[in-house]
Motif scaffolding. Structure first.
Motif, PDB file in Angstrom:
ATOM      1  N   ALA A  33      10.471   3.624  -0.706  1.00 16.02           N
ATOM      2  CA  ALA A  33      11.027   2.473  -2.089  1.00 16.02           C
ATOM      3  C   ALA A  33      12.192   3.172  -2.619  1.00 16.02           C
ATOM      4  CB  ALA A  33      10.009   3.080  -3.136  1.00 16.02           C
ATOM      5  N   SER A  34      12.787   2.744  -3.768  1.00 16.84           N
ATOM      6  CA  SER A  34      13.908   2.836  -3.637  1.00 16.84           C
ATOM      7  C   SER A  34      14.094   4.670  -4.704  1.00 16.84           C
ATOM      8  CB  SER A  34      14.201   2.274  -5.243  1.00 16.84           C
ATOM      9  OG  SER A  34      13.047   2.470  -6.483  1.00 16.84           O
ATOM     10  N   SER A  35      15.292   4.662  -4.744  1.00 21.73           N
ATOM     11  CA  SER A  35      14.736   6.571  -4.671  1.00 21.73           C
ATOM     12  C   SER A  35      14.384   6.850  -5.815  1.00 21.73           C
ATOM     13  CB  SER A  35      16.422   7.124  -4.780  1.00 21.73           C
ATOM     14  OG  SER A  35      17.367   6.356  -5.281  1.00 21.73           O
ATOM     15  N   PRO A  36      14.325   6.269  -7.270  1.00 26.51           N
ATOM     16  CA  PRO A  36      14.249   7.383  -8.491  1.00 26.51           C
ATOM     17  C   PRO A  36      12.700   6.481  -7.721  1.00 26.51           C
ATOM     18  CG  PRO A  36      15.549   5.813  -8.661  1.00 26.51           C
ATOM     19  CD  PRO A  36      15.010   5.180  -7.491  1.00 26.51           C
ATOM     20  N   SER A  37      12.474   6.237  -7.207  1.00 28.49           N
ATOM     21  CA  SER A  37      10.070   5.997  -7.583  1.00 28.49           C
ATOM     22  C   SER A  37       9.286   7.281  -6.670  1.00 28.49           C
ATOM     23  CB  SER A  37      10.266   4.908  -6.948  1.00 28.49           C
ATOM     24  OG  SER A  37      10.180   3.547  -6.551  1.00 28.49           O
ATOM     25  N   PRO A  38       8.517   6.430  -7.347  1.00 28.22           N
ATOM     26  CA  PRO A  38       7.568   7.980  -6.782  1.00 28.22           C
ATOM     27  C   PRO A  38       7.012   7.200  -5.479  1.00 28.22           C
ATOM     28  CG  PRO A  38       6.638   7.755  -8.977  1.00 28.22           C
ATOM     29  CD  PRO A  38       7.816   6.916  -8.635  1.00 28.22           C
ATOM     30  N   PRO A  39       6.253   9.276  -4.802  1.00 23.32           N
ATOM     31  CA  PRO A  39       5.729   7.944  -3.293  1.00 23.32           C
ATOM     32  C   PRO A  39       4.534   7.180  -3.505  1.00 23.32           C
ATOM     33  CG  PRO A  39       5.592  10.465  -3.548  1.00 23.32           C
ATOM     34  CD  PRO A  39       6.208  10.441  -5.098  1.00 23.32           C
ATOM     35  N   ALA A  40       4.036   6.183  -2.249  1.00 20.44           N
ATOM     36  CA  ALA A  40       3.451   5.891  -2.582  1.00 20.44           C
ATOM     37  C   ALA A  40       1.690   5.596  -2.517  1.00 20.44           C
ATOM     38  CB  ALA A  40       4.016   4.210  -1.715  1.00 20.44           C
ATOM     39  N   GLY A  41       1.535   6.540  -2.371  1.00 26.92           N
ATOM     40  CA  GLY A  41      -0.152   7.093  -1.537  1.00 26.92           C
ATOM     41  C   GLY A  41      -0.262   7.220  -0.704  1.00 26.92           C
ATOM     42  N   VAL A  42       0.763   6.644   0.002  1.00 23.30           N
ATOM     43  CA  VAL A  42       0.879   6.318   1.816  1.00 23.30           C
ATOM     44  C   VAL A  42       1.500   7.059   2.350  1.00 23.30           C
ATOM     45  CG1 VAL A  42      -0.830   4.169   1.880  1.00 23.30           C
ATOM     46  CG2 VAL A  42       1.610   4.184   1.597  1.00 23.30           C
ATOM     47  N   ASP A  43       2.013   8.333   1.685  1.00 24.44           N
ATOM     48  CA  ASP A  43       3.030   9.078   2.140  1.00 24.44           C
ATOM     49  C   ASP A  43       3.360   9.407   3.885  1.00 24.44           C
ATOM     50  OD1 ASP A  43       3.356   9.491  -0.743  1.00 24.44           O
ATOM     51  OD2 ASP A  43       1.690  10.932  -1.090  1.00 24.44           O
ATOM     52  N   GLU A  44       2.411   9.376   4.045  1.00 29.46           N
ATOM     53  CA  GLU A  44       2.268   9.757   5.720  1.00 29.46           C
ATOM     54  C   GLU A  44       3.131   8.682   6.746  1.00 29.46           C
ATOM     55  OE1 GLU A  44      -1.481   8.734   5.551  1.00 29.46           O
ATOM     56  OE2 GLU A  44      -0.510   9.752   4.118  1.00 29.46           O
ATOM     57  N   LEU A  45       3.055   7.161   5.875  1.00 30.65           N
ATOM     58  CA  LEU A  45       3.640   6.442   7.106  1.00 30.65           C
ATOM     59  C   LEU A  45       4.836   6.119   6.287  1.00 30.65           C
ATOM     60  CD1 LEU A  45      -0.085   3.950   6.062  1.00 30.65           C
ATOM     61  CD2 LEU A  45       0.799   5.706   8.298  1.00 30.65           C
ATOM     62  N   THR A  46       5.578   5.081   7.195  1.00 30.11           N
ATOM     63  CA  THR A  46       7.065   5.024   7.270  1.00 30.11           C
ATOM     64  C   THR A  46       6.705   3.583   6.140  1.00 30.11           C
ATOM     65  OG1 THR A  46       8.041   5.339   8.822  1.00 30.11           O
ATOM     66  CG2 THR A  46       9.434   4.176   7.746  1.00 30.11           C
ATOM     67  N   ILE A  47       7.584   3.260   5.350  1.00 32.40           N
ATOM     68  CA  ILE A  47       6.668   1.633   4.723  1.00 32.40           C
ATOM     69  C   ILE A  47       8.636   0.679   4.086  1.00 32.40           C
ATOM     70  CG2 ILE A  47       5.779  -0.006   2.789  1.00 32.40           C
ATOM     71  CD1 ILE A  47       4.245   2.845   2.108  1.00 32.40           C
ATOM     72  N   PRO A  48       8.836   0.007   4.927  1.00 32.88           N
ATOM     73  CA  PRO A  48       7.944  -0.640   5.827  1.00 32.88           C
ATOM     74  C   PRO A  48       8.205  -0.021   6.747  1.00 32.88           C
ATOM     75  CG  PRO A  48      10.129  -1.463   5.789  1.00 32.88           C
ATOM     76  CD  PRO A  48      10.231  -0.657   4.725  1.00 32.88           C
ATOM     77  N   THR A  49       6.818  -0.370   7.916  1.00 34.59           N
ATOM     78  CA  THR A  49       6.122  -0.070   9.347  1.00 34.59           C
ATOM     79  C   THR A  49       7.455  -1.021  10.811  1.00 34.59           C
ATOM     80  OG1 THR A  49       5.118   1.018  11.337  1.00 34.59           O
ATOM     81  CG2 THR A  49       4.352  -1.015   9.396  1.00 34.59           C
ATOM     82  N   PRO A  50       8.229  -0.121  10.943  1.00 35.54           N
ATOM     83  CA  PRO A  50       8.931  -1.263  12.328  1.00 35.54           C
ATOM     84  C   PRO A  50       8.017  -0.759  13.433  1.00 35.54           C
ATOM     85  CG  PRO A  50      10.150   1.103  12.892  1.00 35.54           C
ATOM     86  CD  PRO A  50       9.016   1.027  11.512  1.00 35.54           C
ATOM     87  N   SER A  51       6.926  -0.409  13.641  1.00 38.51           N
ATOM     88  CA  SER A  51       5.505  -0.937  14.645  1.00 38.51           C
ATOM     89  C   SER A  51       4.283  -0.090  14.488  1.00 38.51           C
ATOM     90  CB  SER A  51       6.752   0.694  15.809  1.00 38.51           C
ATOM     91  OG  SER A  51       6.911   1.948  15.150  1.00 38.51           O
ATOM     92  N   PRO A  52       3.929  -0.902  13.821  1.00 36.38           N
ATOM     93  CA  PRO A  52       2.112  -0.659  13.034  1.00 36.38           C
ATOM     94  C   PRO A  52       1.409  -0.260  14.515  1.00 36.38           C
ATOM     95  CG  PRO A  52       2.946  -2.959  12.994  1.00 36.38           C
ATOM     96  CD  PRO A  52       4.033  -2.748  14.255  1.00 36.38           C
TER      97      PRO A  52
END
Length: 233
Positions: free
Chosen positions: A24-43
């Motif tokens: 997310a943008s830098s001030p935003s908290p984690p998204a609740g799926v912190d172990e993943l990269t969002i967006p993901t280049p290689s699902p």
């Protein structure tokens, strides 16, 4: 057209404000799926399940929702249906088809093992894995107030973020009265002066969406596959 505007045009979706990768943008908290990269280049296809049954974003093939839409052009109905989708980046997807008098929009989604719903593309616009486009989050499995995340990334096409603003909203639409709503705020780097708000009911999906700044458009649920709300007065 930005993802924000397209989501309102196509009902959901939702179907990232900042370009590039990250949660997310830098001030935003984690998204609740912190172990993943969002967006993901290689699902990883092994991380996904065949169905989309997230309670905030259910997509059961054969289900239908009808919405009343009001915008600068007037008022009309929009019908949303669900069907099996194509395989994208090795992942089997589910199609959500939104039909209005002047357009038909098809979006593709898939759900991971944790229950997060990922947006894999829009027919005729972008597809994860093509030309650098990356899948992002359409709906979290366990949303938290303040969570911010990228919905997807395709340069110049999809550069929006969503942020959870409430988990106890309420509204009355033609389909009935709803409470305990999940409310999201969406913004776009491609249209920085515009903001959209979307409200989701557990077990139903989107019940209301509106642009609170920028161009005028509202989307409100008339009928859906779950007949559980209290009838509107």
């Amino acid at each position: 057209m930005t993802v924000r505007a397209l989501l309102l045009a196509a009902v959901l979706t939702g179907l990232a404000v900042l370009a590039g990768c990250g949660t997310a943008s830098s001030p935003s908290p984690p998204a609740g799926v912190d172990e993943l990269t969002i967006p993901t280049p290689s699902p990883d296809p092994d991380d996904f399940v065949p169905e989309v049954d997230n309670p905030w974003f259910p997509l059961e093939p054969g289900d239908t929702w009808v919405y009343a839409v009001s915008d600068a052009g007037g008022s009309h109905r929009m019908t949303v249906t669900v069907a099996p989708g194509p395989e994208i980046a090795g992942v089997a997807t589910t199609s959500r088809v939104s039909t209005e008098p002047s357009r038909v929009v098809t979006d593709w989604f898939a759900q991971d093992e944790d229950g997060n719903v990922w947006w894999f593309g829009r027919e005729g616009s972008w597809r994860a894995g093509d030309a650098g486009a990356e899948a992002g989050i359409a709906m979290l499995a366990r949303p938290r107030i303040g969570d911010g995340y990228r919905m997807a990334y395709a340069a110049g096409v999809t550069e929006d973020t969503a942020r959870v603003t409430s988990l106890d909203g309420d509204t009355v639409v033609a389909a009935g009265s709803y409470d305990g709503l999940l409310r999201l705020e969406q913004r776009s780097a491609l249209d920085p002066g515009a903001t959209a708000e979307l409200a989701y009911a557990r077990g139903v999906g989107l019940v209301e969406a509106s642009e609170v700044s920028g161009s005028y458009r509202t989307v409100r649920l008339v009928s859906g596959p779950v007949a559980s709300p209290t009838p509107a007065a």
